[in-house]
Write a protein that holds these residues in place. Structure first.
Motif, mmCIF file in Angstrom:
data_model
loop_
_atom_site.group_PDB
_atom_site.id
_atom_site.type_symbol
_atom_site.label_atom_id
_atom_site.label_comp_id
_atom_site.label_asym_id
_atom_site.label_seq_id
_atom_site.Cartn_x
_atom_site.Cartn_y
_atom_site.Cartn_z
ATOM 1 N N LEU A 1 1.045 -1.153 -0.025
ATOM 2 C CA LEU A 1 0.839 -0.170 -0.267
ATOM 3 C C LEU A 1 0.577 1.208 0.248
ATOM 4 O O LEU A 1 1.466 1.599 0.559
ATOM 5 C CB LEU A 1 -1.011 -0.169 1.487
ATOM 6 N N ILE A 2 0.886 1.862 -0.945
ATOM 7 C CA ILE A 2 1.188 3.929 -1.084
ATOM 8 C C ILE A 2 0.128 4.351 -0.374
ATOM 9 O O ILE A 2 -1.447 4.341 -0.541
ATOM 10 C CB ILE A 2 1.481 4.045 -2.416
ATOM 11 N N HIS A 3 1.139 5.177 0.362
ATOM 12 C CA HIS A 3 -0.258 6.623 1.457
ATOM 13 C C HIS A 3 -0.029 7.588 1.183
ATOM 14 O O HIS A 3 1.173 7.482 1.795
ATOM 15 C CB HIS A 3 -0.287 5.652 2.629
ATOM 16 N N ILE A 4 -0.601 8.994 0.103
ATOM 17 C CA ILE A 4 -0.351 9.925 0.033
ATOM 18 C C ILE A 4 -0.423 10.632 1.025
ATOM 19 O O ILE A 4 -2.379 10.913 1.107
ATOM 20 C CB ILE A 4 -0.080 10.671 -0.864
ATOM 21 N N ASP A 5 -1.052 11.733 1.845
ATOM 22 C CA ASP A 5 -1.661 11.863 2.877
ATOM 23 C C ASP A 5 -1.410 13.660 3.923
ATOM 24 O O ASP A 5 0.519 12.803 3.971
ATOM 25 C CB ASP A 5 -2.141 11.042 4.303
ATOM 26 N N ALA A 6 -2.035 14.116 4.757
ATOM 27 C CA ALA A 6 -1.307 15.334 5.454
ATOM 28 C C ALA A 6 -1.149 14.676 7.017
ATOM 29 O O ALA A 6 -0.289 14.575 7.895
ATOM 30 C CB ALA A 6 -2.226 16.533 5.728
ATOM 31 N N HIS A 7 -2.332 13.329 7.248
ATOM 32 C CA HIS A 7 -2.174 12.990 8.485
ATOM 33 C C HIS A 7 -1.598 11.501 8.164
ATOM 34 O O HIS A 7 -2.055 10.315 7.533
ATOM 35 C CB HIS A 7 -4.090 12.894 8.844
ATOM 36 N N THR A 8 -1.288 10.498 9.353
ATOM 37 C CA THR A 8 -0.876 9.388 9.759
ATOM 38 C C THR A 8 -2.210 8.405 9.659
ATOM 39 O O THR A 8 -1.656 7.475 9.194
ATOM 40 C CB THR A 8 -0.454 9.255 11.281
#
Lengths: 291, 291, 291, 291, 291, 291
Positions: free
Chosen positions: D137-144
């Motif tokens: 899983l690649i996860h781009i986000d501002a939050h954890t």
């Protein structure tokens, strides 16, 4: 609205309220804006009213099917906005008084567009100095505006009619549409003003009684129900309908000897649909035609 | 609203609905917010209502010229908002029920500010456990809220009165102002509730009939016409006027034995003029004074 | 945020900026709001900033991954908003000064949330009376704020740093980010302040030079580029980035002897996305952690 | 977009994302909306994203000058929105899983438009059942998004990546752009995921490492700086620029074996300028072309 | 609204006005949008009305408690929006005429959603070519729309009914609700149309008189009072109530031989509460059920 | 901005862009508005730009710290807005051409504020008739605007530069910042214009090459990134920064022989923060000072 110079270049003149483009010298009525809202305790923004009304007035017709008359037939000069020092209440009121006095002295009727309700004080003072103890005040509003002070301040939107009543003397202020205030304000009114609660009932009799007197008419547009007029700092549910108000202002302006006039408390930014500004413009057109 | 410590530092206490600042122990009425809108199928936002009403209530007077009484004279404690798990319908309703039960058990009246209409279910359950089969429900709303399920869900804003009616038993729910629903909902109402279409006619008789009973009163503000109250998830044209509703709530709260109460479905963000929030605040003031 | 009384009724305490809930006596820093915007000449609304920041701060984490520290570890008391008389500039500044003086006298740091920039004057005055001629002022802003007067008024958002510089004495004010002003203001700055145009260059050296001095830090958030921070009365394109500003405030608050602080000119209603309020909240968190 | 029947009547077909009008059977990629935002704790509204993106996509060109390729050349079917039960988290996730599973089973790539971030869980579950322990899983986000629970709830927008990481197994989630979370979340990440703070650094290496693996890519658009993307429930200042994100998604979608994809947390109503929706549309176009 | 293909993939069909999903061949009424507002002189935006109405119609019930009938029982096909060349008035009107003609020729009723009022001209022309000199026009509006030209333009929202009246011949147009126009327009009306000022009085008699004639009915929604319907380009205070208008349209559509119909001038973006769109949707439902 | 008549009545003159109040005869530059947006296919509103810029310009200083020069030193006359027939494309363009021709013929520079981009065509035509084949066009924009037609229309915002290029002749148009268009448009550009993709690179060389030529400069403000400038009909992510654009326009206006100029596509209503209007005003100030 625009002229062409000899080189063929089109040049636009000042934006004025529709059909209020007479030169100031020829005018019977001088319209001017008082963009002041520094004492607004809840939501400011009425400072933007005069300019918004000028702009949106061009979506209005000059002809009134209600009075079968046309604003083009009246001699009105829109003098634009006064430049008022925000945050300096007394200096601002002095500037308003000066303008109203100059208009009165020229034998014309000052018609002010607020701004918050406190601006009335400056204009009324000018009229009082000219017309003296005979002067009467008709006040249509949702709020009593009869506090003695607000947060320790004597000159404020919430105290303005108290100050006006003290200036004119007892029982010379006629209040209509009032549906909000402190208990003490209503009690004060019983002794010092003539207050009609909730609606415009009793207006006919008041007009009868005031025939012959010089009258200043101040209209706080929040007397209108917020459904019709949400664009105001302190909307107060349960107000009068547009049709009722229009009928009343035509009666007041058409049948009495109005020597000064104002229309206050439109905060155009609070109603992005433009309906509040449209209501203010149309009421203003009907008042100007009736005067 | 603020106190000064011994070092002279001003420290503000909690923001409460105007004049609802009694300590909880001394209060007759406990106001609390239920900021839940997870089942809203069209436009959420009613979760922000209680806080918006607290803030804007300070533009309101505490005195009611309609009832000639002052909210300062009432013993109301604004307990603030419950912390509700969004997206967890059953857990949220359980928390609401617990709060309402604690208030009832202390001999006070729970008065809840929604949130969406589903929150009524939790509070009513608490009252039903205390007051039993005598409990009656007055329901003012634009919508029947009588579906058996919505998208397969049994607990939702569209089914809540059906669930309430099933809890209380047949013909114990009195519905007013209803102008929207599926045909089957109106048919179900004929057998199981007492439904008054379109307006508040029949309310006087209902009040007569319910004297002596413990009554829960739930007010979905979208009963108001959208001209008065556009700030709601599902505006439904053709509603009651502000004056009609105000008269009705004064009657209900003033003449009946109200054991629980709520006011739901204000979505303040949908009416940026603030007029809807003002209407909600004023109705709430009149209800609290009348109770 | 809430407590349960012995009857099981949940009761919410005051809304405070996240993790700033220490009792005032135990606090090292006293946060307070100064909701005043009466001299705003273009668009008012900064009066709503402190309350909006409190509310939206709850969408923020208390932990800063930038400083690897947690606001929970700091001793901050959010004292709420002062009640300021709108339209009465001098009385409002006096109230601000009193609060800041009380905080200083108790050995704590006053941290004020404006309101418009003029509020700085009241708080700085309190610090100046306590810390005297050693006091220095760091000023980050888009505008010089060095006019001698505006519309004839001496105390205004456009003159405030001029008044501050006159109070502290020549060359004790350090200005950064400045990209707007009259030619005369820039000329006045050359003689009387230390002004860095356009960005935050030179800040490192200034911090070196000011080590040991008591420093008041005033941050006008419109120093930020309007892309980051559109919610302000007078957006001025070409400003600093969020990352630049965050780095700067951590340096200033972390390395200097800050004796007073403020953050001004958020007008939350002008940015309905909430992004401006979020930026203000996060900058405030980083400042409080660094202090 | 429209057809003419034999009587000459023009009849419009469904509104689809621009150039995503292939019949479902011929498509390589199935785009579908998951309009669910019931667990949003701060500001809901992401449920309106898919429909807003479809509508505004028509102001976009189908050709990308960045990739010199045209979306018209791709085989994408926009299947419209799922009908999800609001307020029923588990049922909603099940529906999402079913749709993603059907798409996977047909040998196509599911590409979901949220809705809030929790929707990822349903789609990832379907991919996990098909691709098993190899799935990354690649996860781009501002939050954890790594909390264990929020308000006692296990399935929420703030816990979703924690749940995903638990499903896939340790060190199979690669996080980028993260700049907000509780201290414990960052600590949990150290053991269980690969977390890159603040920006997209390290992405190139990650892409190298993941070549050959089946990869699910979830993009929370609030990774973008709020200046670019204010239209989201929880704007977090200090994010990545549009150009950085565009470059990253082209790399991920163009070079890896993407078996599932989503783009979440646009709340179009919070940015009335439409710029946020435009950014979401353009990123989606670039992703679809690169896939 | 959605179908499942044999692979189990859910696929959504076109968004249509609620319950208007009959195939075009089976329909009695063809609804279509005319998203054109290029001649709007004050505030454009009515081009977005048809799509907004489709979307928000799903918050409406299909059942009308007023008529005790259900839209599901009617045979209506929502054909979607025409694709009109903005800024090309004549080409746009030709496209509208073609669509209306095709619908008429198929023996169905064309029902158009504007767009600005000028679109009526195209549809009426098609009906006139089919029904000839017997055709009558009922026109409900706030404005006369009887100018001969506007800024030198003959085809405009302000001239459209003049053009229509000239096409049909004298005294074949019946106008209601008119409260705004130039003096000359009212004078022209006296000779050439039948104009009822201010409200809907006289409608019953008109319906009596027109029995048997083929009638085209054009409804400019700004006839409604702006309190009910602020979302329109030129709000005109003092209009009819929602209940009055609903009663009128049920009468017209239910008792006359309506051969064409339209509803124009909703500008949804000007009323962000959605109340105006809701009013338009409900009026449309009642008209469709009554037809 | 205001004058006092001999009776002491203050009378306001026309609202003009700040410091652009020279009489037309004395001016070197004639600023005028072209409030036309009839061919906008997505979201109209640029017609309101000139008036919004005039109003908000008063929050700007006349002095530029970037160029260390003051707009007061320039001879600019703001001639106000042309009155253009909406929906009548050719008539509107003719009026624009007439005004630009009159300004050129008087030896002044026409500087037009749009409106949509199509207005450029009218002004360029006037310059072309005066300056002939030597005339060059610099075009900064996000979009190619090189379609041959849009919805069958030859004169539209999407075709305007194609028409301009055809008028001037091959390779006389220099395009910068372009990041959106159809593949065919980019191909057409390769043969007929000089197109720089994505940013302003190559501008220095272009300025070198064009020294001595008469140059018309058209600036579509959507070249700016939407973070800086969301208030435009078709925001296109990935644009140039404010600082880059400011530097470029100072170079172009300061170093070349500019004979005509425009700035188009601000739609102020789409950015209610006012930041977009502020950016447009500041760019305009810098251009006027540099000219």
């Amino acid at each position: 609205m625009s002229e062409i110079n000899e080189q063929g270049i089109i040049n636009q003149s000042a934006l004025k309220f529709i059909a209020c483009e007479k030169p100031v010298e020829e005018a019977d009525i001088c319209l001017f804006g008082a963009p002041f809202d520094s004492t607004a305790s809840f939501r400011p923004g009425s400072r933007f009213a005069p300019q918004a009304m000028r702009q949106d007035s061009w979506a209005l017709e000059t002809y009134s099917p209600y009075q079968d008359d046309d604003l083009e037939n009246k001699k009105v000069c829109d003098c634009g906005d006064l430049e008022l020092p925000l945050g300096e209440t007394e200096a601002a009121l002095a500037k308003i008084k000066d303008q109203a006095a100059a208009v009165c002295d020229a034998g014309k009727i000052p018609f002010m567009i607020g701004g918050e309700h406190l601006v009335t004080y400056g204009a009324l003072e000018a009229c009082y100095e000219k017309f003296g103890v005979n002067l009467r005040l008709i006040h249509i509003d949702a709020h009593t505006d009869l506090r003695d002070e607000l947060f320790g301040v004597k000159l404020s939107h919430a105290t303005v009619i108290r100050r006006c009543a003290e200036m004119l003397g007892d029982k010379k202020v006629y209040q209509f549409g009032i549906r909000s205030g402190e208990k003490q304000e209503f009690e004060w009114a019983e002794e010092h003003t003539t207050l009609h609660k909730f609606d415009l009932e009793g207006l006919e009799k008041t007009v009868e009684r005031l025939r012959g007197y010089p009258v200043y008419f101040t209209l706080d547009l929040d007397a209108l129900d917020p459904s019709v007029f949400p664009g105001t700092g302190t909307p107060e549910p349960g107000g009068v309908s547009y049709a009722e108000l229009q009928k009343a202002v035509i009666k007041i302006c058409g049948e009495l000897n109005i020597v000064g006039c104002d229309i206050v408390e439109l905060a155009p930014g609070l109603d992005q649909s433009g309906a509040s500004t449209a209501a203010a413009c149309k009421i203003l057109r009907e008042m100007l035609i009736a005067l």
